[in-house]
Design a protein around this motif. Structure first.
Motif, PDB file in Angstrom:
ATOM      1  N   PRO A 299      -6.266   9.342  16.136  1.00 18.11           N
ATOM      2  CA  PRO A 299      -6.988  10.367  15.382  1.00 18.11           C
ATOM      3  C   PRO A 299      -8.369  10.617  15.973  1.00 18.11           C
ATOM      4  O   PRO A 299      -9.034   9.690  16.453  1.00 18.11           O
ATOM      5  CB  PRO A 299      -7.062   9.773  13.983  1.00 18.11           C
ATOM      6  CG  PRO A 299      -6.902   8.310  14.161  1.00 18.11           C
ATOM      7  CD  PRO A 299      -6.004   8.111  15.349  1.00 18.11           C
ATOM      8  N   LYS A 300      -8.740  11.882  15.946  1.00 16.80           N
ATOM      9  CA  LYS A 300     -10.043  12.305  16.429  1.00 16.80           C
ATOM     10  C   LYS A 300     -10.838  12.868  15.262  1.00 16.80           C
ATOM     11  O   LYS A 300     -10.290  13.332  14.255  1.00 16.80           O
ATOM     12  CB  LYS A 300      -9.903  13.374  17.527  1.00 16.80           C
ATOM     13  CG  LYS A 300      -9.030  12.946  18.701  1.00 16.80           C
ATOM     14  CD  LYS A 300      -9.629  11.750  19.437  1.00 16.80           C
ATOM     15  CE  LYS A 300      -8.736  11.352  20.624  1.00 16.80           C
ATOM     16  NZ  LYS A 300      -9.248  10.150  21.305  1.00 16.80           N
TER      17      LYS A 300
ATOM     18  N   ASP B 216     -15.579  14.299  18.075  1.00 17.96           N
ATOM     19  CA  ASP B 216     -14.882  14.383  19.360  1.00 17.96           C
ATOM     20  C   ASP B 216     -14.661  15.841  19.792  1.00 17.96           C
ATOM     21  O   ASP B 216     -14.491  16.115  20.986  1.00 17.96           O
ATOM     22  CB  ASP B 216     -13.517  13.674  19.249  1.00 17.96           C
ATOM     23  CG  ASP B 216     -13.664  12.198  18.933  1.00 17.96           C
ATOM     24  OD1 ASP B 216     -14.345  11.501  19.711  1.00 17.96           O
ATOM     25  OD2 ASP B 216     -13.116  11.784  17.891  1.00 17.96           O
ATOM     26  N   LEU B 217     -14.683  16.783  18.851  1.00 22.91           N
ATOM     27  CA  LEU B 217     -14.378  18.205  19.152  1.00 22.91           C
ATOM     28  C   LEU B 217     -14.943  19.077  18.036  1.00 22.91           C
ATOM     29  O   LEU B 217     -14.958  18.659  16.876  1.00 22.91           O
ATOM     30  CB  LEU B 217     -12.864  18.419  19.269  1.00 22.91           C
ATOM     31  CG  LEU B 217     -12.362  19.842  19.470  1.00 22.91           C
ATOM     32  CD1 LEU B 217     -12.753  20.357  20.858  1.00 22.91           C
ATOM     33  CD2 LEU B 217     -10.835  19.922  19.304  1.00 22.91           C
TER      34      LEU B 217
ATOM     35  N   ASP C 179     -22.112  17.061  25.859  1.00 21.58           N
ATOM     36  CA  ASP C 179     -20.739  16.745  26.253  1.00 21.58           C
ATOM     37  C   ASP C 179     -19.730  17.067  25.169  1.00 21.58           C
ATOM     38  O   ASP C 179     -18.570  16.667  25.250  1.00 21.58           O
ATOM     39  CB  ASP C 179     -20.646  15.260  26.599  1.00 21.58           C
ATOM     40  CG  ASP C 179     -21.067  14.381  25.431  1.00 21.58           C
ATOM     41  OD1 ASP C 179     -21.713  14.928  24.492  1.00 21.58           O
ATOM     42  OD2 ASP C 179     -20.757  13.181  25.448  1.00 21.58           O
ATOM     43  N   LEU C 180     -20.128  17.786  24.128  1.00 22.72           N
ATOM     44  CA  LEU C 180     -19.220  18.074  23.008  1.00 22.72           C
ATOM     45  C   LEU C 180     -18.226  19.162  23.408  1.00 22.72           C
ATOM     46  O   LEU C 180     -18.606  20.289  23.709  1.00 22.72           O
ATOM     47  CB  LEU C 180     -20.023  18.517  21.782  1.00 22.72           C
ATOM     48  CG  LEU C 180     -19.188  18.893  20.543  1.00 22.72           C
ATOM     49  CD1 LEU C 180     -18.431  17.671  20.020  1.00 22.72           C
ATOM     50  CD2 LEU C 180     -20.073  19.496  19.453  1.00 22.72           C
TER      51      LEU C 180
ATOM     52  N   LEU D 239      -9.653  18.287  24.657  1.00 21.71           N
ATOM     53  CA  LEU D 239      -9.955  16.859  24.715  1.00 21.71           C
ATOM     54  C   LEU D 239      -9.715  16.299  26.110  1.00 21.71           C
ATOM     55  O   LEU D 239     -10.419  15.378  26.549  1.00 21.71           O
ATOM     56  CB  LEU D 239      -9.120  16.105  23.678  1.00 21.71           C
ATOM     57  CG  LEU D 239      -9.472  16.391  22.206  1.00 21.71           C
ATOM     58  CD1 LEU D 239      -8.489  15.688  21.280  1.00 21.71           C
ATOM     59  CD2 LEU D 239     -10.894  15.934  21.885  1.00 21.71           C
ATOM     60  N   SER D 240      -8.742  16.857  26.834  1.00 28.58           N
ATOM     61  CA  SER D 240      -8.458  16.364  28.187  1.00 28.58           C
ATOM     62  C   SER D 240      -9.593  16.681  29.143  1.00 28.58           C
ATOM     63  O   SER D 240      -9.770  16.018  30.158  1.00 28.58           O
ATOM     64  CB  SER D 240      -7.154  16.956  28.697  1.00 28.58           C
ATOM     65  OG  SER D 240      -7.292  18.363  28.871  1.00 28.58           O
ATOM     66  N   ALA D 241     -10.347  17.757  28.848  1.00 30.42           N
ATOM     67  CA  ALA D 241     -11.465  18.114  29.717  1.00 30.42           C
ATOM     68  C   ALA D 241     -12.618  17.138  29.550  1.00 30.42           C
ATOM     69  O   ALA D 241     -13.531  17.127  30.344  1.00 30.42           O
ATOM     70  CB  ALA D 241     -11.930  19.541  29.403  1.00 30.42           C
TER      71      ALA D 241
END
Length: 684
Positions: A569-570, A616-617, A642-643, A682-684
């Protein structure tokens, strides 16, 4: 009847015997005639004149007198005068009886002899006869004077009018002319001027015309009136005007022509000069008129061009206003569909195996997807759809669609292609171009219910006119031409407006051409329709040629997206001003197993980030009041560089060319699409 008063007439009596004079005067007085006595012939010559009625003489008074002065006076009388004389003789007046009387008759002329002794009545009768004769002479004098006065007035008038008089005897052709008339033909006053001279003076080109007019006057009596050129003895050319009337004798026979002539050379020269001036003036007027007409035509052309430009501007403003309205409505509708589709997916996951509920949910999903397709067309017209622009080979694209096009237009319509070799690549969204071509083919099929032919063609065209609807450059034109019923000018002007359709109710949304129009503008191209009633329709889509670096370059195959293996979970910050959409999206994210913090404005999001909460996002809507998604992304990066940010929007482009370092999530989206885009971010 002219009468002469008796008091103006004097009667002279010359007798050597006073008694004879007294007798004569007494008899005359009884007859009502006044008389005067003269003593001798010289006295008589001094008293006699035009006012003398007659003279009474005795033979004795003239017997030894010199009669030559008297004879000279008698000869010098005016033409109207013939003085009456009454002579008293001794032996009668006959030459055989009285030789002296014969001598007096020769000298006196108008003489009456009265032999003495005579009866008083005889003398009075002779006196009355003499006075009546004298009165007739006076009347003749008045008539002659009147004629002379008329002649003088006529000559004065002719001279004042510079008219020459002439007469022509028709029997002898004897011509009588005045000096002025001879001068009109270039002759001197004392020159001879015969009828032959008059004929020889006529210009050769006018001779037949003069001859015809002359004959008409002789034959019919019509007035002779003509203007013709004359040649003077010195060879100079002049103009003469001749007018005459036919004179007839008492028997009605035409005997002569009487007329006048005038030199009209100056007048004709002035007329010729005036004619030339008029011709010059007419030429100038014609030239000036032509200039004014040309200027007027230029002004009218400018007015027409301006009206055309104004009409195009109004149409563009109209479509722009409709586009803005349509885009706003489509965007809001997208948000609603977003909530509907998201909630339906969540319901379908939790409904279990109830077939009836699954069928109802599936029907609702299909309806929502159709609504989403409708909003995509509206956004295409508003130029706000999300395009994937790249270099496209239109030949290959059409070839790949041939089977689909053939099935779509049916067996009654024949499909033809005209595609030259070596066409350059274009910058376009292949999927949208395919959809546009399919829409055009279906519209053409519906315009040919009895069948026909459909031609799909490609050509390259270069535009270098700055005043054109297109920017200067190279274009590939995709054209679709049918042989259907066509459109009139009114229908053609409304064809690209959204929801306008000539099809029956339920057989079309009226958005096909609108979508193509929006696609062309979004690609920086142009969409053009040409149609005539009964002559078919041609639709042309101008698409810009790809830059030289991209021509012939093949797109690399898409790289597979690396989805993180860590599916734990994020913590996600969800920002959307629409509470309904925010709730639906939050439920979808929560269902994916993530923790969601839901806020409803950019200011609330910034407050959460500034409080130091870790995420996280961030998923944010673009269109929000106060601070939109792009502004929020920039502000958030100042706190958390970095968000990762996922920007959700239904628009194709951000306003004013705004660039945002964020992943894009196109509305409406499904839970699977949401999961995929979250994984990318998220992969970036």
């Amino acid at each position: 009847m002219i009468t002469i008063p008796d008091r103006s007439i004097s009667i002279l009596v010359l007798t050597p015997s006073g008694r004879d004079a007294e007798i004569a005067k007494a008899l005359l007085a009884e007859a009502g005639l006044a008389s005067q006595s003269v003593i001798d012939l010289p006295n008589l010559l001094g008293r006699i004149g035009e006012d003398t009625g007659f003279v009474v003489l005795t033979e004795e008074a003239l017997r030894s007198a010199d009669l030559r002065p008297l004879a000279a006076w008698i000869r010098s009388q005016p033409s109207w005068s013939d003085m009456p004389f009454i002579v008293f003789t001794q032996r009668g007046g006959g030459p055989e009886r009285n030789p002296a009387a014969a001598r007096l008759l020769e000298v006196l002329g108008n003489v009456s002899f009265l032999e003495r002794p005579f009866h008083a009545t005889t003398f009075v009768s002779v006196a009355h006869t003499a006075i009546r004769g004298r009165r007739r002479q006076y009347e003749a004098r008045l008539r002659i004077e009147a004629l002379d006065e008329g002649e003088r007035l006529l000559q004065t008038a002719l001279q004042a009018g510079r008219l020459g008089s002439w007469e022509l005897d028709l029997a002898t052709h004897a011509l009588t002319t005045s000096p002025t008339c001879r001068g009109i033909f270039g002759r001197q006053a004392d020159d001879q001027f015969a009828f032959e001279d008059l004929l020889s003076a006529i210009h050769a080109q006018d001779f037949d015309r003069v001859k015809t007019a002359f004959a008409a006057t002789i034959d019919t009596g019509v007035d002779f009136s003509i203007e013709y050129r004359t040649i003077w003895p010195d060879g100079s050319l002049h103009w003469a005007e001749i007018r005459a009337q036919l004179y007839r004798n008492r028997d009605g026979k035409a005997v002569k022509l009487v007329g006048v002539s005038a030199d009209i050379t100056d007048r004709r020269n002035a007329e010729d000069q005036q004619k030339k001036l008029n011709e010059i003036l007419e030429e100038r007027v014609a030239a000036r008129t032509a200039e004014l007409e040309a200027a007027h035509a230029a002004v009218m052309a400018e007015v027409a061009q301006r009206e055309k430009a104004e009409e195009q501007l109004r149409q563009a403003q109209k479509l722009e206003a409709i586009g803005q309205l349509t885009g706003g409505v489509a965007h809001d509708f997208n948000n609603l569909l977003m909530a509907v589709l998201g909630n339906l997916e969540l319901i379908r996951k939790n409904v279990g195996d109830n077939p009836r509920m699954l069928r109802l949910i599936e029907g609702a999903v299909q309806g929502a997807k159709r609504g989403a397709s409708l909003t995509q067309r509206l956004l295409a017209f508003a130029r706000r759809q999300d395009l994937q622009v790249k270099s496209v080979d239109l030949r290959a694209l059409i070839a790949g669609m041939e089977e689909l096009l053939t099935r779509s237009i049916g067996p009654m319509v024949s499909l033809r292609r005209k595609m030259p070799e070596n066409l350059p690549l274009v910058l376009a969204d292949a999927n949208q171009v395919e959809l546009a071509l399919l829409n055009l083919a279906v519209n053409s099929r519906d315009a040919m219910p009895e069948g026909g032919s459909l031609t799909v063609a490609l050509r390259e065209e270069t535009v270098d006119d700055p005043g054109s609807d297109l920017e200067p450059g190279r274009y590939v034109v995709l054209s679709v031409t049918d042989t259907g019923c066509g459109m009139d000018s009114d229908t053609l002007g409304k064809a690209v407006e959204p929801f306008f359709s000539t099809k029956e109710l339920g057989k079309g949304t009226g958005l096909g051409l609108s979508m193509i129009h929006g696609l062309a503008l979004q690609l920086r191209g142009h969409f053009r329709l040409k149609s005539w009633p009964g002559a078919g329709t041609t639709a042309e889509l101008f698409i810009p040629v790809a830059p030289a670096a991209d021509e012939g370059a093949h797109q690399p195959p898409p790289q597979p997206i690396e989805v993180p293996t860590d599916r734990g979970p994020k913590r996600i910050l969800l920002v959307d001003d629409d509470i309904l959409i925010a709730m639906s999206s939050a439920d979808m994210v929560t269902d994916l197993g993530h923790e969601v913090v839901e806020v409803h404005s950019g200011a609330e999001a910034m407050q959460v980030l500034q409080d130091g909460q870790d995420f996280d996002l961030m998923i944010t809507d673009f269109s929000m009041p106060g601070m939109n998604g792009a502004d929020l992304t920039k502000a958030a990066r100042e706190i958390r560089p970095d968000l990762p940010v996922l920007l959700a929007t239904g628009y194709a482009d951000l306003p004013n060319g705004m660039k945002v370092d964020a992943y894009r999530l196109s509305k409406p989206y499904s839970q699977d699409q949401l999961a995929l885009e979250i994984a990318k971010a998220l992969s970036a």
